[in-house]
Design a protein around this motif. Sequence first.
Motif, mmCIF file in Angstrom:
data_model
loop_
_atom_site.group_PDB
_atom_site.id
_atom_site.type_symbol
_atom_site.label_atom_id
_atom_site.label_comp_id
_atom_site.label_asym_id
_atom_site.label_seq_id
_atom_site.Cartn_x
_atom_site.Cartn_y
_atom_site.Cartn_z
ATOM 1 N N PRO A 434 0.835 -1.201 0.000
ATOM 2 C CA PRO A 434 0.000 0.000 0.000
ATOM 3 C C PRO A 434 0.872 1.253 0.000
ATOM 4 O O PRO A 434 2.046 1.209 0.369
ATOM 5 C CB PRO A 434 -0.790 -0.119 1.309
ATOM 6 C CG PRO A 434 -0.683 -1.551 1.710
ATOM 7 C CD PRO A 434 0.622 -2.032 1.186
ATOM 8 N N ASN A 435 0.292 2.364 -0.388
ATOM 9 C CA ASN A 435 1.040 3.619 -0.403
ATOM 10 C C ASN A 435 1.511 4.019 0.978
ATOM 11 O O ASN A 435 2.518 4.713 1.133
ATOM 12 C CB ASN A 435 0.191 4.755 -0.992
ATOM 13 C CG ASN A 435 0.135 4.683 -2.501
ATOM 14 O OD1 ASN A 435 1.020 4.127 -3.131
ATOM 15 N ND2 ASN A 435 -0.926 5.225 -3.081
ATOM 16 N N GLU A 436 0.771 3.586 1.998
ATOM 17 C CA GLU A 436 1.193 3.880 3.363
ATOM 18 C C GLU A 436 0.740 2.771 4.293
ATOM 19 O O GLU A 436 -0.325 2.181 4.129
ATOM 20 C CB GLU A 436 0.651 5.222 3.851
ATOM 21 C CG GLU A 436 -0.852 5.297 3.958
ATOM 22 C CD GLU A 436 -1.327 6.580 4.621
ATOM 23 O OE1 GLU A 436 -2.229 6.501 5.468
ATOM 24 O OE2 GLU A 436 -0.792 7.650 4.289
ATOM 25 N N MET A 437 1.590 2.470 5.260
ATOM 26 C CA MET A 437 1.249 1.535 6.331
ATOM 27 C C MET A 437 1.591 2.234 7.636
ATOM 28 O O MET A 437 2.760 2.429 7.965
ATOM 29 C CB MET A 437 2.011 0.223 6.179
ATOM 30 C CG MET A 437 1.705 -0.518 4.889
ATOM 31 S SD MET A 437 2.459 -2.164 4.808
ATOM 32 C CE MET A 437 1.414 -3.064 5.936
ATOM 33 N N ARG A 438 0.571 2.637 8.363
ATOM 34 C CA ARG A 438 0.775 3.391 9.595
ATOM 35 C C ARG A 438 1.037 2.446 10.760
ATOM 36 O O ARG A 438 0.307 1.473 10.955
ATOM 37 C CB ARG A 438 -0.452 4.247 9.902
ATOM 38 C CG ARG A 438 -0.738 5.301 8.856
ATOM 39 C CD ARG A 438 -1.870 6.207 9.296
ATOM 40 N NE ARG A 438 -2.192 7.186 8.279
ATOM 41 C CZ ARG A 438 -3.089 8.156 8.428
ATOM 42 N NH1 ARG A 438 -3.743 8.265 9.573
ATOM 43 N NH2 ARG A 438 -3.330 9.003 7.450
ATOM 44 N N ALA A 439 2.069 2.754 11.521
ATOM 45 C CA ALA A 439 2.405 1.958 12.696
ATOM 46 C C ALA A 439 2.212 2.812 13.944
ATOM 47 O O ALA A 439 2.629 3.974 13.990
ATOM 48 C CB ALA A 439 3.846 1.466 12.614
ATOM 49 N N GLN A 440 1.554 2.241 14.955
ATOM 50 C CA GLN A 440 1.357 2.908 16.235
ATOM 51 C C GLN A 440 1.825 1.999 17.370
ATOM 52 O O GLN A 440 1.939 0.787 17.204
ATOM 53 C CB GLN A 440 -0.121 3.269 16.442
ATOM 54 C CG GLN A 440 -0.637 4.350 15.526
ATOM 55 C CD GLN A 440 -2.044 4.800 15.899
ATOM 56 O OE1 GLN A 440 -2.801 4.066 16.531
ATOM 57 N NE2 GLN A 440 -2.408 6.016 15.502
ATOM 58 N N ASP A 480 -5.076 1.012 5.778
ATOM 59 C CA ASP A 480 -6.159 1.795 5.180
ATOM 60 C C ASP A 480 -6.262 3.203 5.776
ATOM 61 O O ASP A 480 -7.341 3.767 5.877
ATOM 62 C CB ASP A 480 -7.500 1.064 5.315
ATOM 63 C CG ASP A 480 -7.864 0.745 6.767
ATOM 64 O OD1 ASP A 480 -7.196 1.289 7.682
ATOM 65 O OD2 ASP A 480 -8.799 -0.036 6.982
ATOM 66 N N GLY A 481 -5.134 3.735 6.205
ATOM 67 C CA GLY A 481 -5.124 5.107 6.705
ATOM 68 C C GLY A 481 -5.576 5.267 8.134
ATOM 69 O O GLY A 481 -5.871 6.375 8.568
ATOM 70 N N GLY A 482 -5.657 4.161 8.883
ATOM 71 C CA GLY A 482 -6.028 4.250 10.284
ATOM 72 C C GLY A 482 -7.459 3.883 10.591
ATOM 73 O O GLY A 482 -7.898 4.006 11.741
#
Length: 510
Positions: A434-440, A480-482
């Motif tokens: 994906p264009n972005e994979m957000r990690a928290q 999916d952007g969070g």
Amino acid sequence: MKRTLYIINTLIICTLTQACTNPFENINLGFKEPIQDARYTFYIRDYENKYPENTSFELLGPDADLIVNTLNDKKLEINEEGNLFLALRKDFSPTKDSSLNFSIRINSNENHLPFLKEFHIENRSNFSSNPKLANLEITQKGSLGLYLKKGKNSYLNKNGTILINGQIPDNTSWTSLQNNTETKTLDYLAHYYNETGQSHIPNGGAATQPYDETVNKLDYSFDLTEFTGGLYIQGYSDYKEAKNWTSLIDLELTVKDFDKSTVDLMHYNPFNGRVTHFGKRNVNHEGNRPYINLNIDKPGYWYTGTIRALCREGVSLSVISKYSDLDIQYLTRVKDAESKELLKTLYSNINWQNKVKVNYIPKESEDFIVELYDYSNYHGGNSNEPFWVSKPIKNCEESEVIMDLFKLDAPDYVDVKFVVQCPNGTEFNPESLPNEMRAQFSPAGKASWRNLTTFTPETRQVKTYKLKLNESYDFRVSTDGGVTWPYKETNYLIENQRWQFLISADNYCI
């Protein structure tokens, strides 16, 4: 030695007692790319920063059917944390001449006021909001929700204290956000703030460029030394918000007078961010109840208190340090040079050659000092003894000072790498990500999530100071952007500085 976090994306599960068939055979499995622009994000909370139970929403207005989720489909829902992610369909590009209109109404149980926000869309800009749902029965952090009824009424809290005496007109002439004159009857809702509710006013009631009531810029900035009470008010009809109305709302607003005969009256306009200072208003008394008279012709935050003039000029602190990539910030306090009274608190970026601007200091302080502490916004530290203290700095003047922090040692960094493990005979295909994979991450078991980083096909390795060695964390990753967080790992111990997110998923391989 590298430590690896294994996050397995299992596509097909076979059991010993049942034949295994692949329902996805000959289908290329992939992730939808989330919409990046024209996103409308809502972090829904009450005034105690909790997500109220039984909260729902509805989309209203002529173009509501064009709103989708960030994956461009119609599965619209608030997630379990109280966050709602909406977007405008990808195939629409509104302009000033072809604008779109919709509203969102967020409803909780019968104990809360609804939240209504109207959108007039002329481009694909993003919007983010933290709507507060005001409780109608319980005062939360100095706030109570009120429905304002037509006619003359008193509004009381559970203890029987009058908060507002109001004469609410039957307004049938008002201006919409599109500057059209409307004739439908308005309804009103309000959030009442007592003297402990200052934090709910935007910027705590301070203003860097206030205006007077004739819309002229004032030559001073201010904050509040005392907050005596306030009110947020909104007028609406169906899905539309009112920008102003013709018939004034006459209110007696109960305030905390602090034994003062007058208080300053201000208004914050939520549509343009403008603060108007109306000057002093008399504090009246009805028995033991102090109040001021308001004549309200527009929505927004109406609030009272005692203002204090601030200097717009200040000092620019030029940082000397041995770091250029810190993603944490350090506690900084500004104090009166003589009395040592705390004037301001902030967190500073202390990377090499960064400029820390310190201004809007109370004019009553002739000189001030700046203190920086070895205390970060992620790991804490020593907040009692400053690491660096400036010499006295002349207030109300532009100046430059060197902030020498070269001897300050930050925590060890952690090098975080995103790795895809492919089955034998295949290899990783970066273009499939994906264009972005957000990690928290969150301290283990706390569910106090903070952003770690955003991986992209081009950036799959980052250096961060947010994680602390020999500490345990929970981690999660979203594609999916969070909206959802399908990859999760709990109670994970960071043992050394080299660490991996390892994804085992053959849909990233060729």
